[in-house]
Design a protein around this motif. Structure first.
Motif, PDB file in Angstrom:
ATOM      1  N   GLY A  23      52.360 198.374  76.425  1.00  0.00           N
ATOM      2  CA  GLY A  23      51.592 199.264  75.548  1.00  0.00           C
ATOM      3  C   GLY A  23      51.511 200.322  75.764  1.00  0.00           C
ATOM      4  N   GLU A  24      51.459 200.432  77.265  1.00  0.00           N
ATOM      5  CA  GLU A  24      50.826 202.329  77.371  1.00  0.00           C
ATOM      6  C   GLU A  24      51.782 203.073  77.377  1.00  0.00           C
ATOM      7  OE1 GLU A  24      46.787 201.781  78.666  1.00  0.00           O
ATOM      8  OE2 GLU A  24      48.013 203.446  78.762  1.00  0.00           O
ATOM      9  N   MET A  25      52.928 202.754  77.274  1.00  0.00           N
ATOM     10  CA  MET A  25      54.076 203.857  76.782  1.00  0.00           C
ATOM     11  C   MET A  25      54.509 203.415  75.301  1.00  0.00           C
ATOM     12  SD  MET A  25      56.286 203.425  80.153  1.00  0.00           S
ATOM     13  CE  MET A  25      57.596 204.804  79.502  1.00  0.00           C
ATOM     14  N   ASP A  26      53.785 202.606  74.381  1.00  0.00           N
ATOM     15  CA  ASP A  26      53.935 202.719  73.316  1.00  0.00           C
ATOM     16  C   ASP A  26      56.010 201.800  73.215  1.00  0.00           C
ATOM     17  OD1 ASP A  26      52.449 205.181  72.576  1.00  0.00           O
ATOM     18  OD2 ASP A  26      51.986 203.795  71.437  1.00  0.00           O
ATOM     19  N   LYS A  27      56.113 201.141  73.837  1.00  0.00           N
ATOM     20  CA  LYS A  27      57.368 200.811  74.234  1.00  0.00           C
ATOM     21  C   LYS A  27      57.497 199.210  73.591  1.00  0.00           C
ATOM     22  CE  LYS A  27      60.036 204.079  75.349  1.00  0.00           C
ATOM     23  NZ  LYS A  27      61.177 205.031  74.539  1.00  0.00           N
ATOM     24  N   THR A  28      57.996 198.396  73.497  1.00  0.00           N
ATOM     25  CA  THR A  28      58.197 197.172  73.769  1.00  0.00           C
ATOM     26  C   THR A  28      58.214 196.343  74.539  1.00  0.00           C
ATOM     27  OG1 THR A  28      60.320 196.647  72.505  1.00  0.00           O
ATOM     28  CG2 THR A  28      58.643 196.878  71.057  1.00  0.00           C
ATOM     29  N   PHE A  29      57.196 195.302  74.494  1.00  0.00           N
ATOM     30  CA  PHE A  29      58.081 194.147  76.036  1.00  0.00           C
ATOM     31  C   PHE A  29      59.472 194.273  76.806  1.00  0.00           C
ATOM     32  CE2 PHE A  29      57.174 191.749  79.714  1.00  0.00           C
ATOM     33  CZ  PHE A  29      57.975 190.852  79.861  1.00  0.00           C
ATOM     34  N   ASP A  30      60.277 193.564  75.540  1.00  0.00           N
ATOM     35  CA  ASP A  30      61.545 193.554  75.671  1.00  0.00           C
ATOM     36  C   ASP A  30      62.782 194.837  75.985  1.00  0.00           C
ATOM     37  OD1 ASP A  30      61.335 190.949  74.782  1.00  0.00           O
ATOM     38  OD2 ASP A  30      61.634 190.723  72.978  1.00  0.00           O
ATOM     39  N   GLY A  31      62.375 195.767  75.137  1.00  0.00           N
ATOM     40  CA  GLY A  31      62.893 196.891  75.802  1.00  0.00           C
ATOM     41  C   GLY A  31      62.591 197.658  76.777  1.00  0.00           C
ATOM     42  N   LEU A  32      61.376 197.811  77.160  1.00  0.00           N
ATOM     43  CA  LEU A  32      60.803 197.733  78.574  1.00  0.00           C
ATOM     44  C   LEU A  32      62.389 197.602  79.631  1.00  0.00           C
ATOM     45  CD1 LEU A  32      59.753 200.183  80.257  1.00  0.00           C
ATOM     46  CD2 LEU A  32      58.306 198.815  80.295  1.00  0.00           C
ATOM     47  N   LYS A  33      61.620 196.221  79.607  1.00  0.00           N
ATOM     48  CA  LYS A  33      62.007 195.218  79.892  1.00  0.00           C
ATOM     49  C   LYS A  33      63.791 195.327  80.406  1.00  0.00           C
ATOM     50  CE  LYS A  33      62.656 190.403  82.091  1.00  0.00           C
ATOM     51  NZ  LYS A  33      62.566 188.714  81.880  1.00  0.00           N
ATOM     52  N   LEU A  34      64.496 195.459  79.476  1.00  0.00           N
ATOM     53  CA  LEU A  34      65.254 195.346  79.546  1.00  0.00           C
ATOM     54  C   LEU A  34      66.350 197.103  80.073  1.00  0.00           C
ATOM     55  CD1 LEU A  34      68.067 194.679  78.308  1.00  0.00           C
ATOM     56  CD2 LEU A  34      68.343 195.347  76.165  1.00  0.00           C
ATOM     57  N   SER A  35      65.673 198.016  79.571  1.00  0.00           N
ATOM     58  CA  SER A  35      65.823 199.263  80.124  1.00  0.00           C
ATOM     59  C   SER A  35      65.645 199.060  81.546  1.00  0.00           C
ATOM     60  CB  SER A  35      65.032 200.709  79.285  1.00  0.00           C
ATOM     61  OG  SER A  35      63.973 200.385  79.411  1.00  0.00           O
ATOM     62  N   LEU A  36      64.732 199.236  82.275  1.00  0.00           N
ATOM     63  CA  LEU A  36      64.485 199.119  83.606  1.00  0.00           C
ATOM     64  C   LEU A  36      65.601 198.239  84.515  1.00  0.00           C
ATOM     65  CD1 LEU A  36      60.969 198.350  83.833  1.00  0.00           C
ATOM     66  CD2 LEU A  36      62.386 200.659  84.417  1.00  0.00           C
ATOM     67  N   VAL A  37      66.103 196.592  83.553  1.00  0.00           N
ATOM     68  CA  VAL A  37      67.151 195.749  83.915  1.00  0.00           C
ATOM     69  C   VAL A  37      68.466 196.483  83.909  1.00  0.00           C
ATOM     70  CG1 VAL A  37      68.321 193.810  83.615  1.00  0.00           C
ATOM     71  CG2 VAL A  37      65.576 193.641  83.976  1.00  0.00           C
ATOM     72  N   LYS A  38      68.671 197.069  82.989  1.00  0.00           N
ATOM     73  CA  LYS A  38      70.185 197.477  83.351  1.00  0.00           C
ATOM     74  C   LYS A  38      69.955 199.439  83.864  1.00  0.00           C
ATOM     75  CE  LYS A  38      72.478 195.034  79.162  1.00  0.00           C
ATOM     76  NZ  LYS A  38      72.867 195.355  78.135  1.00  0.00           N
ATOM     77  N   GLU A  39      68.897 199.716  84.045  1.00  0.00           N
ATOM     78  CA  GLU A  39      68.786 201.257  84.463  1.00  0.00           C
ATOM     79  C   GLU A  39      69.367 202.366  83.439  1.00  0.00           C
ATOM     80  OE1 GLU A  39      70.074 200.959  87.918  1.00  0.00           O
ATOM     81  OE2 GLU A  39      68.194 200.091  88.814  1.00  0.00           O
ATOM     82  N   SER A  40      68.731 201.864  82.144  1.00  0.00           N
ATOM     83  CA  SER A  40      69.291 202.820  81.253  1.00  0.00           C
ATOM     84  C   SER A  40      68.024 203.507  80.291  1.00  0.00           C
ATOM     85  CB  SER A  40      70.389 202.218  79.901  1.00  0.00           C
ATOM     86  OG  SER A  40      69.721 200.971  79.123  1.00  0.00           O
ATOM     87  N   ILE A  41      66.830 204.007  81.126  1.00  0.00           N
ATOM     88  CA  ILE A  41      65.813 204.071  80.438  1.00  0.00           C
ATOM     89  C   ILE A  41      65.419 205.611  80.541  1.00  0.00           C
ATOM     90  CG2 ILE A  41      64.736 204.502  82.769  1.00  0.00           C
ATOM     91  CD1 ILE A  41      61.734 203.452  81.465  1.00  0.00           C
TER      92      ILE A  41
END
Length: 112
Positions: A23-41
């Motif tokens: 929320g603080e980053m104006d991202k969706t939970f799923d999108g942020l989690k996926l980018s962290l897991v795949k290290e594609s942020i």
């Protein structure tokens, strides 16, 4: 150490959740989690994340855990606990989406 684990540990230290960070980053939970897991942020998102978490950006790139962060591997099942918490957050988000979709369906049915 995986980026998601580092972020999870920082959030745990600050008594915050991944959904709060999203929320603080104006991202969706799923999108942020996926980018962290795949290290594609994106790099710009990493810089913003470090500002929000009030840590140097280097903490997110460091292969070793930050000195203030306790390694999860030292505690049995700690990784599973964080995964369970993430799954619970995801379940809540999905329930909310399902509820919204059911409302839309009801509205569409009433128009007919």
């Amino acid at each position: 150490m995986e980026l998601k684990k580092i972020v999870d540990q920082l959030l745990k230290q600050q008594n915050r959740s991944l959904s709060w960070l999203a929320g603080e980053m104006d991202k969706t939970f799923d999108g942020l989690k996926l980018s962290l897991v795949k290290e594609s942020i994106k790099y710009s998102d990493l810089k913003r994340m470090s500002k929000i978490l009030k840590v140097p950006a280097s903490v997110l790139f460091n292969e070793d855990a930050p000195k203030s962060v306790v390694l999860e591997e030292e505690v049995p099942y700690a990784g599973l606990k964080s995964e369970l918490a993430s799954c619970r957050e995801l379940v809540e988000a999905l329930k909310s989406q399902l509820s919204d979709k059911e409302k839309i369906i009801n509205l569409l049915d009433n128009k007919s």
